[in-house]
Scaffold this active site. Structure first.
Site, PDB file in Angstrom:
ATOM      1  N   HIS A   1      57.808  53.551 -49.626  1.00 20.22           N
ATOM      2  CA  HIS A   1      56.439  53.215 -50.017  1.00 20.22           C
ATOM      3  C   HIS A   1      55.587  53.091 -48.768  1.00 20.22           C
ATOM      4  O   HIS A   1      56.091  52.792 -47.688  1.00 20.22           O
ATOM      5  CB  HIS A   1      56.402  51.904 -50.816  1.00 20.22           C
ATOM      6  CG  HIS A   1      57.067  50.764 -50.124  1.00 20.22           C
ATOM      7  ND1 HIS A   1      58.437  50.620 -50.100  1.00 20.22           N
ATOM      8  CD2 HIS A   1      56.565  49.739 -49.404  1.00 20.22           C
ATOM      9  CE1 HIS A   1      58.755  49.536 -49.411  1.00 20.22           C
ATOM     10  NE2 HIS A   1      57.629  48.990 -48.957  1.00 20.22           N
ATOM     11  N   ILE A   2      54.304  53.301 -48.963  1.00 19.87           N
ATOM     12  CA  ILE A   2      53.331  53.149 -47.876  1.00 19.87           C
ATOM     13  C   ILE A   2      52.475  51.928 -48.175  1.00 19.87           C
ATOM     14  O   ILE A   2      51.903  51.803 -49.268  1.00 19.87           O
ATOM     15  CB  ILE A   2      52.433  54.396 -47.753  1.00 19.87           C
ATOM     16  CG1 ILE A   2      53.275  55.632 -47.432  1.00 19.87           C
ATOM     17  CG2 ILE A   2      51.350  54.188 -46.695  1.00 19.87           C
ATOM     18  CD1 ILE A   2      52.469  56.938 -47.413  1.00 19.87           C
TER      19      ILE A   2
ATOM     20  N   VAL B   1      62.264  46.448 -49.671  1.00 20.70           N
ATOM     21  CA  VAL B   1      62.547  47.205 -50.896  1.00 20.70           C
ATOM     22  C   VAL B   1      63.000  48.617 -50.507  1.00 20.70           C
ATOM     23  O   VAL B   1      62.259  49.361 -49.855  1.00 20.70           O
ATOM     24  CB  VAL B   1      61.298  47.282 -51.809  1.00 20.70           C
ATOM     25  CG1 VAL B   1      61.608  48.096 -53.061  1.00 20.70           C
ATOM     26  CG2 VAL B   1      60.817  45.879 -52.166  1.00 20.70           C
TER      27      VAL B   1
END
Ligand code: AMP
Length: 113
Positions: free
Chosen positions: A98-99, A94
């Protein structure tokens, strides 16, 4: 499913166009359960602003993500026992930074999700 819009799947979750299990949310960040969990706890910490990758993400946003990691760990009672992962191109599915927050502990505090 092919994403025909210009927005990421995470932005569509933020906009409530598709459902997700939301663990934490502010004006700047959302924390959701990963749909394909790789551990007992597998959360995604996602800035609401859509930066494509690690390099595009400004330091103040990284700092906010860092604070969110610590808050999530505290909420789960696992400050000393978690793992983080950021896929930058390599393994990145994606294109919205993000983490991944993973742990084999703390899942009981997610049961309400
Ligand atoms: P990455 O490979 O680092 O880009 O990770 C993307 C993550 O998003 C994967 O672990 C997916 O399982 C997860 N994912 C994809 N779609 C959804 C969704 N609709 N809700 C929650 N997690 C998702």
């Amino acid at each position: 499913m092919v994403n025909m819009s210009n927005t990421s799947i995470f932005t569509r979750i933020i906009n409530r166009e598709i459902p997700a299990k939301i663990f934490h949310e502010t004006n700047q960040v959302i924390v959701i359960a990963d749909i394909r969990p790789k551990d007992a706890v597998h959360l995604l910490i996602i800035p609401k602003a859509e930066y494509k990758n690690f390099y595009e993400t400004p330091p103040e946003v990284m700092s906010m993500l860092d604070e969110t990691v610590k808050l999530v760990a505290k909420k789960l009672g696992i400050e000393g026992h978690f793992r983080l992962q950021v896929n930058n191109g390599y393994g990145q599915e994606v294109d919205h930074v993000h983490i991944h927050f993973l742990s084999d502990r703390g899942a009981e505090r997610l049961e309400w999700l």
